[in-house]
Design an enzyme around this catalytic site. Structure first.
Site, short mmCIF file in Angstrom:
data_model
loop_
_atom_site.label_atom_id
_atom_site.label_comp_id
_atom_site.label_asym_id
_atom_site.label_seq_id
_atom_site.Cartn_x
_atom_site.Cartn_y
_atom_site.Cartn_z
N ASP A 168 -10.02 1.82 -4.32
CA ASP A 168 -9.04 1.74 -3.23
C ASP A 168 -8.18 3.01 -3.29
OD1 ASP A 168 -6.98 0.76 -1.38
OD2 ASP A 168 -7.79 -1.22 -1.76
N ASN A 176 -10.07 5.49 2.26
CA ASN A 176 -9.18 5.20 1.15
C ASN A 176 -9.19 6.35 0.14
OD1 ASN A 176 -7.40 3.00 0.64
ND2 ASN A 176 -9.11 1.57 0.89
N GLU A 200 0.84 -1.21 0.00
CA GLU A 200 0.00 0.00 0.00
C GLU A 200 0.87 1.26 0.00
OE1 GLU A 200 -2.82 1.37 -0.20
OE2 GLU A 200 -4.45 -0.01 0.27
#
Length: 293
Positions: free
Chosen positions: A198, A148, A17
């Site tokens: 996302d 997100n 991430e």
């Protein structure tokens, strides 16, 4: 446009991430939230450095004074260049036993924004927070399940934000002080119709690029109308976030996840958890640095 997606780092991250490109170093930083660790990747030399941290690390920003500002499970911390905690500055405003920080970034005024997720997912228990130059953390928005997709328009008038399991992309008006107004819905998404939004980044034309989790693609979206104007198919099913990098900021880096996937799923998508790169026609914007008073 036909895109050529390259696997540039076989990281095999559990939950890759928050890719962040350092213009000064010409290097990509990202995290494996669950490992937990901060990673540094030099695309020119291929050098890959892993810096373990003591607890889940959701997101981070590059610090103007060196090192990083990072949102760990217990709260926001300052880290040195090796990823070692030098100061704990703010506690997680949620219940750290049931929530952790997730996506975030630094805005162009030098403030660090970080959102959290509610792990039981039985209610919208996530929060969106802002850390100012005096290291004060304030909760700016709630009613979120998984925070997100945080990004800012090139003119700094809008902040974009997604709630992944609820399948929605919002925008908030934001002023120079970092105060946000009421959120507006830009688009709703359905998981079965191409994944859920996302992590994201905005290009120099103001378009919003989102990694579509469980959708095997990245989309480029008009942030006013919500129209999808382009997409990049990926060899993984669970992309997590994008970042613009390279000397001209026209290389789109993409992180991915292999969290909680069965042996059958990983056999079908063996590159899950790796980092990908693709050349795009429109440049991104330099990632700002966190500024302390």
């Amino acid at each position: 446009m036909r895109y050529q997606v390259k696997n540039v780092l076989a990281a095999q991250a559990e939950l890759g991430e928050c890719p962040v490109w350092s213009v000064r170093e010409q290097a990509l930083y990202f995290v494996d939230i669950l490992a937990p660790a901060l990673h540094r990747f030099d695309p020119q030399s291929g050098e890959h450095k892993i810096m373990p941290v003591p607890e889940h690390i959701g997101c981070f920003g590059l610090n103007e004074q060196g090192g990083f500002v990072a949102a760990l499970r217990s709260g926001v911390c300052l880290l040195d260049e090796e990823g070692i905690i030098t100061r704990r500055v703010a506690a997680n405003p949620g219940e750290a036993a049931f929530s952790r920080f997730n996506d975030g970034r630094v805005d162009r005024h030098g403030r660090f924004w970080c959102g959290s997720l509610w792990e039981p997912q039985d209610r919208n228990g996530g929060k969106l927070c802002r850390l100012d130059e005096h290291l004060r953390l304030t909760v700016e928005a709630e009613d979120i399940k998984i925070s997100n997709g945080l990004a800012f328009s090139p003119d700094d008038k809008w902040m974009y934000h997604t709630d992944t399991p609820n399948g929605v992309l919002y925008r908030y008006p934001v002023d120079d002080k970092g105060d946000i107004g009421p959120r507006e819905v830009i688009r709703h998404f359905v998981q079965e119709q191409g994944g859920l939004p996302d992590g994201a980044a905005v290009d120099c034309e103001g378009f919003y690029w989102s990694a579509m989790f469980d959708g095997s693609r990245v989309i480029r979206l008009n942030p006013v109308t919500g129209e999808i104007v382009d997409e990049i198919p990926l060899p993984v099913r669970w992309p997590t976030m994008v970042a613009f990098g390279g000397p001209d900021l026209k290389t789109l880096y993409i992180t991915s996840s292999r969290e909680d996937r069965s042996a059958e799923e990983l056999a079908a998508y063996p590159q899950s958890g790796d980092v990908f790169a693709v050349e795009v026609a429109v440049a991104g914007l330099p990632e700002p640095l966190f500024r302390q008073a």
